[in-house]
Design a protein around this motif. Structure first.
Motif, short mmCIF file in Angstrom:
data_model
loop_
_atom_site.label_atom_id
_atom_site.label_comp_id
_atom_site.label_asym_id
_atom_site.label_seq_id
_atom_site.Cartn_x
_atom_site.Cartn_y
_atom_site.Cartn_z
N GLN A 134 -9.84 47.82 5.32
CA GLN A 134 -10.33 47.01 6.44
C GLN A 134 -11.18 47.82 7.40
O GLN A 134 -12.22 47.36 7.87
N LYS A 187 -14.55 48.54 5.74
CA LYS A 187 -15.39 47.34 5.74
C LYS A 187 -15.95 47.07 7.14
O LYS A 187 -17.13 46.77 7.29
N LEU A 192 -5.93 41.32 2.53
CA LEU A 192 -7.18 41.67 1.86
C LEU A 192 -8.04 40.44 1.60
O LEU A 192 -9.26 40.46 1.81
N ALA A 237 -9.61 39.29 4.79
CA ALA A 237 -10.68 40.21 5.20
C ALA A 237 -11.91 40.11 4.29
O ALA A 237 -12.94 40.71 4.57
#
Length: 156
Positions: free
Chosen positions: A24, A27, A48, A51
């Motif tokens: 996370q 990203k 996940l 996200a």
């Protein structure tokens, strides 16, 4: 210095609590992130997915993007006796593989928020390792323990 511009990071063992958190963060910093893990269900599956981080529930050469800038692997998959096809292929392609702890350290050491952290570097420990001491009960005791370790290690 790790710069996100057009870098693709692949995480082997992405569904672990720490690895999912790292995915996370990467990203959010602009990296293209994907990874793989076992088919076993984890609480991080939902995190996940929410996200928007793509992951595979098996280890296969088909999972690996053609271009990978660097990879992060859970220490569970880096042992000498572990035969993971993705790790083997990453090594064959000479793609840098960082153990989870080292990747966290690199991100931490590049963070502008690191000014709020306590740094210590006895002679036998590499410089720029940090530890955050949160406000709350016991922080003075914790600092005393850290200082004791620092002095002990520096004299060893």
């Amino acid at each position: 210095m790790i710069k996100p511009q057009k870098q693709t990071v692949y995480l082997v063992g992405i569904k672990g609590a720490g690895m999912a958190g790292l995915a996370q963060i990467l990203k959010a910093r602009g990296f293209r992130v994907s990874g793989s893990d076992t088919p076993e269900k984890f609480f991080t599956d939902a995190i996940l997915k929410q996200a928007g981080i793509k992951y595979f529930e098996n280890f296969s050469l088909k999972n690996l993007p053609k271009k990978i800038s660097w990879a992060v692997a859970s220490s569970a998959y880096l042992g000498r006796n572990i035969n993971n096809p993705e790790i083997n292929e990453l090594r064959k392609r000479k793609i840098p593989i960082l153990p989870y702890a080292r990747a966290v350290g690199k991100i931490f050491n590049q963070s502008p928020a690191r000014k709020n952290f306590l740094f210590f570097s006895p002679s036998r420990i590499p410089a720029q390792k940090g530890a955050k001491i949160n406000q709350g009960f016991g922080q003075i005791t914790f600092v005393a323990i850290i200082l004791h370790c620092h002095i002990t290690l520096a004299l060893a």
